[in-house]
Structures are given as structure tokens and as C-alpha cells.
Design a protein around this motif. Structure first.
Motif, PDB file in Angstrom:
ATOM      1  N   LEU A   1       0.828  -1.206   0.000  1.00  0.00           N
ATOM      2  CA  LEU A   1       0.000   0.000   0.000  1.00  0.00           C
ATOM      3  C   LEU A   1       0.864   1.258   0.000  1.00  0.00           C
ATOM      4  CD1 LEU A   1      -2.768   1.375   0.213  1.00  0.00           C
ATOM      5  CD2 LEU A   1      -2.605   1.126   2.708  1.00  0.00           C
ATOM      6  N   GLY A   2       1.910   1.267   0.829  1.00  0.00           N
ATOM      7  CA  GLY A   2       2.787   2.430   0.865  1.00  0.00           C
ATOM      8  C   GLY A   2       3.538   2.623  -0.452  1.00  0.00           C
ATOM      9  N   ALA A   3       4.013   1.491  -1.004  1.00  0.00           N
ATOM     10  CA  ALA A   3       4.729   1.598  -2.276  1.00  0.00           C
ATOM     11  C   ALA A   3       3.805   2.080  -3.390  1.00  0.00           C
ATOM     12  CB  ALA A   3       5.334   0.247  -2.633  1.00  0.00           C
ATOM     13  N   SER A   4       2.574   1.563  -3.415  1.00  0.00           N
ATOM     14  CA  SER A   4       1.626   1.991  -4.446  1.00  0.00           C
ATOM     15  C   SER A   4       1.275   3.462  -4.303  1.00  0.00           C
ATOM     16  CB  SER A   4       0.354   1.134  -4.376  1.00  0.00           C
ATOM     17  OG  SER A   4       0.646  -0.228  -4.632  1.00  0.00           O
ATOM     18  N   GLU A   5       1.113   3.918  -3.051  1.00  0.00           N
ATOM     19  CA  GLU A   5       0.819   5.338  -2.839  1.00  0.00           C
ATOM     20  C   GLU A   5       1.985   6.212  -3.283  1.00  0.00           C
ATOM     21  OE1 GLU A   5      -0.194   5.642   1.236  1.00  0.00           O
ATOM     22  OE2 GLU A   5      -2.309   5.044   0.936  1.00  0.00           O
ATOM     23  N   SER A   6       3.194   5.761  -3.041  1.00  0.00           N
ATOM     24  CA  SER A   6       4.364   6.529  -3.492  1.00  0.00           C
ATOM     25  C   SER A   6       4.424   6.582  -5.020  1.00  0.00           C
ATOM     26  CB  SER A   6       5.646   5.906  -2.945  1.00  0.00           C
ATOM     27  OG  SER A   6       5.644   5.915  -1.528  1.00  0.00           O
ATOM     28  N   MET A   7       4.185   5.422  -5.648  1.00  0.00           N
ATOM     29  CA  MET A   7       4.200   5.403  -7.104  1.00  0.00           C
ATOM     30  C   MET A   7       3.059   6.241  -7.686  1.00  0.00           C
ATOM     31  SD  MET A   7       5.363   1.524  -8.174  1.00  0.00           S
ATOM     32  CE  MET A   7       4.165   0.690  -7.134  1.00  0.00           C
ATOM     33  N   LEU A   8       1.901   6.248  -6.982  1.00  0.00           N
ATOM     34  CA  LEU A   8       0.782   7.066  -7.441  1.00  0.00           C
ATOM     35  C   LEU A   8       1.141   8.546  -7.382  1.00  0.00           C
ATOM     36  CD1 LEU A   8      -2.156   7.364  -8.359  1.00  0.00           C
ATOM     37  CD2 LEU A   8      -2.835   7.298  -5.944  1.00  0.00           C
ATOM     38  N   GLN A   9       1.779   8.968  -6.315  1.00  0.00           N
ATOM     39  CA  GLN A   9       2.194  10.366  -6.226  1.00  0.00           C
ATOM     40  C   GLN A   9       3.201  10.710  -7.322  1.00  0.00           C
ATOM     41  OE1 GLN A   9       0.996  12.759  -4.312  1.00  0.00           O
ATOM     42  NE2 GLN A   9      -0.492  11.283  -3.442  1.00  0.00           N
ATOM     43  N   ALA A  10       4.103   9.760  -7.617  1.00  0.00           N
ATOM     44  CA  ALA A  10       5.072  10.002  -8.686  1.00  0.00           C
ATOM     45  C   ALA A  10       4.373  10.125 -10.043  1.00  0.00           C
ATOM     46  CB  ALA A  10       6.103   8.870  -8.717  1.00  0.00           C
ATOM     47  N   GLU A  11       3.385   9.271 -10.293  1.00  0.00           N
ATOM     48  CA  GLU A  11       2.663   9.342 -11.560  1.00  0.00           C
ATOM     49  C   GLU A  11       1.836  10.620 -11.655  1.00  0.00           C
ATOM     50  OE1 GLU A  11       2.851   7.507 -14.221  1.00  0.00           O
ATOM     51  OE2 GLU A  11       4.380   6.231 -13.317  1.00  0.00           O
ATOM     52  N   LEU A  12       1.261  11.065 -10.519  1.00  0.00           N
ATOM     53  CA  LEU A  12       0.515  12.331 -10.531  1.00  0.00           C
ATOM     54  C   LEU A  12       1.433  13.499 -10.848  1.00  0.00           C
ATOM     55  CD1 LEU A  12      -1.874  11.798  -7.464  1.00  0.00           C
ATOM     56  CD2 LEU A  12      -2.469  11.757  -9.898  1.00  0.00           C
ATOM     57  N   GLU A  13       2.632  13.489 -10.251  1.00  0.00           N
ATOM     58  CA  GLU A  13       3.593  14.538 -10.578  1.00  0.00           C
ATOM     59  C   GLU A  13       4.000  14.474 -12.049  1.00  0.00           C
ATOM     60  OE1 GLU A  13       4.613  16.993  -8.762  1.00  0.00           O
ATOM     61  OE2 GLU A  13       3.385  16.375  -7.041  1.00  0.00           O
ATOM     62  N   ARG A  14       4.141  13.253 -12.576  1.00  0.00           N
ATOM     63  CA  ARG A  14       4.490  13.101 -13.986  1.00  0.00           C
ATOM     64  C   ARG A  14       3.363  13.609 -14.896  1.00  0.00           C
ATOM     65  NH1 ARG A  14       5.198   7.412 -17.313  1.00  0.00           N
ATOM     66  NH2 ARG A  14       5.883   8.361 -19.295  1.00  0.00           N
ATOM     67  N   SER A  15       2.120  13.329 -14.476  1.00  0.00           N
ATOM     68  CA  SER A  15       0.992  13.825 -15.283  1.00  0.00           C
ATOM     69  C   SER A  15       0.962  15.349 -15.315  1.00  0.00           C
ATOM     70  CB  SER A  15      -0.324  13.279 -14.725  1.00  0.00           C
ATOM     71  OG  SER A  15      -0.588  13.800 -13.428  1.00  0.00           O
TER      72      SER A  15
END
Length: 512
Positions: free
Chosen positions: A345-359
Motif C-alpha cells: 500500500l505504501g509503495a503503491s501510494e508513493s508510485m501514485l504520487q510520482a505518476e501524478l507529478e508526472r501527469s
């Protein structure tokens, strides 16, 4: 006297009287008008007109090449012909061909001659494809030469103009193709450089990022639900584990040996029911029982030795509860799975934040990419359209160069005019005689009609309303009779002279 009009019948005697009295003046007027018309006819410039007809027709190739080759001809044939013929280049050649330059005229005189040529030239069209060029001049040979040269120069200049127009069109389009090719190359280079320097600006990045964000959100929801389920299982197992005992029983070693020996004896009894003493399982079981009996005997000896020495016996064996051990293992497993779910869950949330920043970075780069792409697409479309137009212009240029498109054919060539057109000497002679008779009679009638003097008895009675009792006739004197004979002779000579002059000139013109 009243102002009423005098009847025409009453004017006839007065007209005859005035005609006799003014016959010499009328004869002189007749002679003057007749001779003036004759002189005017002789001095009137002759008008020799020559014309030629040119057929402008399109080749059979033109409709076949429609859409591939653009026609350079204009439908306003008369306007084109007039512009070409009245151009200074053509008119300069006409001045030479017509003989005007033989006298070395000044530039001002040349302009006057050109204006005269323009005024004597008529260009008109018929049925859209026929062009008629007419020119008149006082010299029939010059009229013929100028008209023929006009037709030749018009055809040559028109064909040269078409070739020049198609060639210039091709050269212009070709230059535009090169210009837009450079623009397209620059736009493509800028777009490629921007995409190389910005990984997020490549095509499909936004779709990949959106798909990745959706996938990560699904993983987060799945991990969160899994973690909640694992925690619930861990809580349930912990509550169940608290109600179980860890130790099930405490046994000695002899008791264990006795129990195992009893189990083997029971197993042996079952085997002997089906097999003989030589059966391998029966033999193995007997050996195991012997081993247990030996171990049991050895245990008894150790106890006796321990007792003789006075040491405590430590032969008891603790038996743990298997349910407790199983639940404890399951609890450890569930807690490990819960920790793994929390980590996911923590890793997915971190990756989600990274993808949001990329978007966000992709959204910021979309404006630049869209502008560069728009410039590239516009230049590409214009470049491709210009390529097609250049090939069409090339075909048109080749058609005009080989004269396969619009062609000109002299339908009716110019002919040497043999007789002048317009007013001729005969017209002036007939008009002069007619006017020479009509004008004196008209002046005589006006004199009698509008002169207030009384010239007849009927007019006097009509104007006064009184009857005329007697009239005194005019009796000429010998001098008056001589003057009248002189006037009659002069009138006869005048009329005869005019007739002789007319007949002589007519004979000379018919002869020469």
C-alpha cells in the motif's frame, strides 16, 4: 397684316418670280456647293480596311489533362488580344513593318502615330473562340501588311506569354516548395529535440500515465482491502489463541516407550492376520519392538544408577498442544501478510504520487508540444499541397512549351483591299449635287415665306381684307433685258461648267 400662315398655293407665283429674279445668285450657290463637295470628295482620305480572323481552340489533350494541368488561358479573348496588340512591343514592330519609321519620327510623333493606329484598329470576338482583328488605312498595302502582322504578332506573343506565365508559375511554386521544405524540416527538428529533451513529451505519455494512475489506484484499493482483511484475521486468531493452552501433557520416557511398544504390538497383530512371519513388514515391526524393549531396559538401568548416586530423575517429557502451535503459526502468517499488504500500500501510494507529478509535467509540456505539432502539421499540409501543385505546374509548362494546350489558327487570312470602304468620291458627288439643288431652293423658300413684303395680289387681299381693283405690270427696259440675258448666259455657263467638271473628274477616275 395678320400673322396667319400663307397657303402654299399662294407662294408658288412668288417663288417663281423670286427664282427668276435671283437665278444668278442661286446658280452661283449651286456651283459653289457642288464644287465644294467635289473638292471634299477628292481630298477625303480613302479608307481601305483589311481584317483577319483567328480561331483560338483547345487541344484534345486539355480536357484529358483536366485536374492535372492548370490552363493558363483566359476566357476574355478580346481583352487579351487587345492588351497584346496594343502593347508597346507589338506596336513598335508595327511602326517598322508599316513603314512609319522610315521617316525617323521623333518619340512624340511616334506616340501620335501609335494613337492613330489604335484608333483605326478594332478587335472583337465571335462565339467565344473567334478573334477578329480589323485595321483601316489610306494605303491598301499598308492596311494589308499591318493586319497580317497584327495576327502574326498576336499569335507569337500569346504563345510566348502562355509559356512565360506557366514557367513563372512553376518557378514560383518550386521556390515555395523549397521554402516550406525548410520550414517543415525546422519544425520537425524542433519537435524531435523537444521530445528528446523531455521524456514526458513523447506521444502516448499521457495515455500511459492515465492508465498507470488507474492501475495504481486499483492496486491501492486492493492492498487496503487485503490489509484490512489480514488485520481482521490476525485479531480473530489472537483472540482464539488466548483461549488455548500451550502445553497438552507431561510424560516420562518409559511411558513413551511403553506407549510406542503397545502401538507396534497392535500393528504387528494386524499384520499377522494377513501375512506370515517372513513378511518384511512383520520382520521390521518385530525388530522395532526389540529396539524399544532394549531402550526400555537401558532406561531402567539409568534410573537405578541415578538412584544409587542420589541424582534427581529428569526423564519427564513435555507434550505441546498442536492446535495452539497451528494457530500461532497461522497468526504469524497473517501478520506477515498484513505487513506485506501495508508495504504494498505504501509503495503503491508513493508510485501514485510520482505518476501524478508526472501527469502534471506532461500537462505542462502539452502546450509546447501542441504548438510544435500544430506548426509541423500546417507546414506538412502546405508542403504536400505545394508538391502536387508543382507537378501540375510542370505538366502545364510542358504542354505550353510543346504548344499542346491552347492553339491559334488563322481562320480567315488578311486580304489586300481593292476598293475603299466608307464614304467614297461617288458619295460626295451625289451628295454635293443634291445639296447644291436643295440648299438654294430652301433659301428661296425661306426668303419668300418669312419676308414681310407683299409679292402677290392674293397675299395683299388676304392680309388687308380688301379687293384689289387693278395691278400695274413691270415693263423691263432694254437695259433690263440685256442684264437678264447676261444673267441667263452666266447661269448656263455656271451649270455647264459644273457638269463638265463632274464629267471630267468621273472620266479620269474611271480611266485611272
Amino acid at each position: 397684316m395678320n400673322g396667319e400662315l400663307t397657303p402654299l398655293g399662294s407662294l408658288l407665283p412668288a417663288l417663281a418670280s423670286e427664282a427668276r429674279r435671283r437665278r444668278l445668285a442661286m446658280g452661283l450657290v449651286f456651283a459653289a456647293i457642288a464644287l465644294a463637295a467635289l473638292v471634299t470628295g477628292m481630298l477625303w482620305p480613302k479608307k481601305y480596311e483589311a481584317s483577319t480572323t483567328i480561331l483560338a481552340q483547345e487541344s484534345i489533350i486539355t480536357p484529358l489533362m483536366e485536374g492535372v494541368a492548370a490552363p493558363t488561358g483566359n476566357k476574355n479573348r478580346a481583352g487579351i488580344a487587345r492588351d497584346v496588340i496594343f502593347g508597346r512591343k507589338v506596336l513598335d514592330q508595327i511602326l517598322v513593318g508599316g513603314g512609319w519609321m522610315a521617316k525617323n519620327p521623333t518619340p512624340l510623333e511616334q506616340d501620335r502615330i501609335i494613337e492613330g493606329i489604335k484608333g483605326r484598329t478594332i478587335v472583337k470576338t465571335g462565339n467565344g473562340n473567334l478573334i477578329t482583328i480589323s485595321y483601316f488605312d489610306s494605303d491598301p498595302h499598308r492596311a494589308y501588311d499591318v493586319t497580317r502582322q497584327f495576327a502574326q504578332l498576336f499569335i507569337s506573343e500569346s504563345l510566348a506569354s502562355k509559356q512565360r506565365e506557366s514557367r513563372e508559375a512553376y518557378e514560383f511554386i518550386n521556390s515555395q516548395v523549397e521554402t516550406y521544405r525548410k520550414k517543415l524540416t525546422d519544425a520537425e527538428s524542433k519537435l524531435k529535440a523537444y521530445r528528446d529533451s523531455n521524456a514526458d513529451a513523447r506521444p502516448g505519455s499521457e495515455a500511459d500515465t492515465n492508465a498507470r494512475i488507474s492501475q495504481l489506484r486499483t492496486q491501492i484499493e486492493t492492498a487496503r482491502m487485503d490489509m484490512m482483511d489480514r488485520r481482521s484475521q490476525a485479531s480473530s486468531l489472537a483472540s482464539q489463541l488466548s483461549g488455548e493452552s500451550e502445553v497438552n501433557a507431561v510424560q516420562t520416557a518409559d511411558g513413551i516407550y511403553q506407549t510406542q511398544l503397545a502401538e507396534l504390538q497392535s500393528h504387528l497383530d494386524k499384520l499377522l492376520l494377513s501375512y506370515t512371519e517372513d513378511y518384511p513388514d512383520v520382520v521390521r515391526t518385530r525388530h522395532q519392538m526389540q529396539d524399544l524393549k532394549q531402550q526400555l531396559a537401558q532406561s531402567e538401568q539409568r534410573k537405578l544408577q541415578a538412584r544409587s548416586v542420589g541424582a534427581p530423575a529428569t526423564e519427564s517429557v513435555v507434550s505441546f498442544n498442536p492446535v495452539y502451535q497451528q494457530m500461532r503459526s497461522q497468526l504469524a502468517t497473517v501478520r506477515g501478510d498484513s505487513a506485506a499488504a501495508a508495504a504494498r500500500l505504501g509503495a503503491s501510494e508513493s508510485m501514485l504520487q510520482a505518476e501524478l507529478e508526472r501527469s502534471k509535467r506532461i500537462a505542462n509540456s502539452e502546450n509546447v508540444t501542441a504548438e510544435l505539432t500544430r506548426d509541423y502539421n500546417v507546414n506538412r499540409d502546405v508542403y504536400q499541397d505545394l508538391l502536387k501543385r508543382r507537378e501540375n505546374a510542370r505538366v502545364s509548362m510542358n504542354l505550353d512549351a510543346e504548344q499542346r494546350g491552347l492553339t491559334f489558327l488563322i481562320q480567315n487570312p488578311a486580304m489586300l483591299p481593292l476598293t475603299p470602304s466608307g464614304l467614297r468620291f461617288m458619295h460626295f458627288g451625289l451628295a454635293g449635287l443634291t445639296l447644291a439643288v436643295a440648299i438654294p431652293l430652301g433659301l428661296l423658300f425661306a426668303l419668300v415665306r418669312f419676308d414681310p413684303r407683299v409679292r402677290s395680289v392674293q397675299r395683299l387681299e388676304h392680309d388687308t381684307g380688301l379687293a384689289v381693283l387693278a395691278t400695274i405690270p413691270f415693263y423691263p427696259t432694254p437695259r433690263d433685258r440685256r442684264r437678264e440675258r447676261l444673267h441667263n448666259s452666266m447661269l448656263a455657263l455656271t451649270i455647264t461648267g459644273v457638269a463638265v467638271v463632274y464629267l471630267a473628274i468621273l472620266w479620269l477616275r474611271l480611266k485611272g
